[in-house]
Design an enzyme around this catalytic site. Sequence first.
Site, mmCIF file in Angstrom:
data_model
loop_
_atom_site.group_PDB
_atom_site.id
_atom_site.type_symbol
_atom_site.label_atom_id
_atom_site.label_comp_id
_atom_site.label_asym_id
_atom_site.label_seq_id
_atom_site.Cartn_x
_atom_site.Cartn_y
_atom_site.Cartn_z
ATOM 1 N N SER A 51 0.811 -1.221 0.000
ATOM 2 C CA SER A 51 0.000 0.000 0.000
ATOM 3 C C SER A 51 0.842 1.268 0.000
ATOM 4 C CB SER A 51 -0.859 -0.069 1.263
ATOM 5 O OG SER A 51 -1.322 1.179 1.657
ATOM 6 N N TYR A 101 -1.080 0.033 10.217
ATOM 7 C CA TYR A 101 -1.351 -0.692 8.976
ATOM 8 C C TYR A 101 -0.136 -0.636 8.048
ATOM 9 C CZ TYR A 101 -3.561 -1.440 4.361
ATOM 10 O OH TYR A 101 -3.875 -1.872 3.101
ATOM 11 N N LYS A 153 2.255 -3.737 6.868
ATOM 12 C CA LYS A 153 2.455 -4.040 5.440
ATOM 13 C C LYS A 153 3.953 -4.018 5.107
ATOM 14 C CE LYS A 153 -1.697 -4.616 3.548
ATOM 15 N NZ LYS A 153 -2.064 -5.803 2.770
#
Lengths: 326, 326
Positions: free
Chosen positions: B126, B150, B154
């Site tokens: 991402s 997050y 990732k």
Amino acid sequence: MKILITGGAGFLGQRLARELLARGCVKDPHGAPQALTELVLLDVVRAGDFGDPRVRTEVGDIAERSVLERVIDDRTAAIFHLAAIVSGQAEADFDLGMRINLDASRLLLETCRQRGHRPRVVFTSSVAVYGGDLPDVVQNDTALNPQSSYGAQKAIAELLLNDYTRRGFVDGRVLRLPTISVRPGRPNAAASSFASGIIREPLNGETAVCPVAGSTRVWLLSPRQAIAGLIAGLELDSAALGNQRALNLPGISVSVDEMIAALREVAGDEVAKRIVREPDARIEKIVGSWPGRWDTTRAERLGMSGERSFADVIRSYIADEQVQMR
Amino acid sequence: MKILITGGAGFLGQRLARELLARGCVKDPHGAPQALTELVLLDVVRAGDFGDPRVRTEVGDIAERSVLERVIDDRTAAIFHLAAIVSGQAEADFDLGMRINLDASRLLLETCRQRGHRPRVVFTSSVAVYGGDLPDVVQNDTALNPQSSYGAQKAIAELLLNDYTRRGFVDGRVLRLPTISVRPGRPNAAASSFASGIIREPLNGETAVCPVAGSTRVWLLSPRQAIAGLIAGLELDSAALGNQRALNLPGISVSVDEMIAALREVAGDEVAKRIVREPDARIEKIVGSWPGRWDTTRAERLGMSGERSFADVIRSYIADEQVQMR
């Protein structure tokens, strides 16, 4: 102030402990010196306690939650997390490297989070987080692309420490250490072991094997300056690190041939001749993936310094370790 | 060829499944097309199976070893690992994010390693892996400095996938996705949810809240191009990725004001007026830490393409989702 050192029986751990005990004071997060009242040394073997009543030694597996809960309480103001599986061993035993370099680091951060008192955590990372297609001089914002499992595990632990800090669970600081040279003692399973061995063994009258090409460039720091850097890292104003907690410690960039020339300068040709060249592709591959130099502007702005010459590093080693040249 | 999609009931998972089934063939690692014989869709809820006999749906918790062992066997030639806890939720529930975004990703790689047949694994990363002090245009070698849990999770999974690939346990490919817009359906807990909502809801005759400033620059990709990118990522020659498995997918850089202007261009002023501005500091902080543009030279050299205009993206959405404008 109560301080924990993981890997407290190791070479850096013992040397750091000795220096902290000698200083007697460490700055608190507001910059005020506080007396060191308790120093806990955790390792898989019992650490030397220097006969000092402030020292408590603990033996245990750092990947076990109960061990970390025993050594971290809400009075633990600072943690130096040095325990690690070295590069060569983490490459040879993937699961062991993951367990100690990744899982135990996470468990340590998690234990701090559970305690809830936001201790300062100094984590030692490495040149090995860099790799792949590198610029001649690695910058603070050069992407991490480790080419060893050790480097990958260290890079992951850095990301964890950054996020645990951002969320307020700990006050973390990552110090990326150059290869430490000259280490006393015996060779170990680190791919960089030769960087001490080719100086230490010849000075002891022994033959040393050099497994990499003479043109290989390495980024080195003496134990003396590494310890100074670790303590400075703990005492840094947290705000100065901002949203990127990793700091590349200053060092000195030398080729292996230049290291040998410095040994010749300090100890003579007879000593330097005790180095035997036996290329080892496995070690060359790992060491060759590391940067030979990085930009140290950020660390220097924060008051840290490296080495002036590798010959001086050898002289410090001879003085500090009271080496009797043969 | 047997393929697994984790997060197979999700929006991208379902769309990817439909596209793979329609193509009927996927290139093997040598570039030769092979018939898709079995498509396993794993998710926490049962995925739609399209009434296609090639589809097998599995329900289970991806962080449990037994679930992964049930869906990955030595005939599983390729895995699209899409399952994730989205950014807003991973920030609100740290433990859940760690469990799914980190632990489950590691367990998936570990299951592949145990099977020993080195499957291709496509992992979706991402924009959120970037953050902090960013250049105007993020480069492929810009350091990852995520400013959300997050993003940290990732980035860690990327490092794991790189190392598992380097060691020959899997043949991994990381595709860093721009924010996907326009997603059909309802708002979700992603901090980027508004990037679809401010287009989708007004087209449906509903009011949409825009929680960030109009000048906020976002890096977007349509679902159609995202799916094409995922399949191209699987079919890429492994050697082309070399020692850095992550690829920044092309997208389009637009400000939120430009998104709204594009909506006005396509659907008229009445529709665009259904957007209400209500700044939300929590969302602005996360979204504002992401890059608004990145260099896509590498992806383009590998044959991938982005979008030409955001108005075209809106038109594709209207066509693909058969939206009846109100």
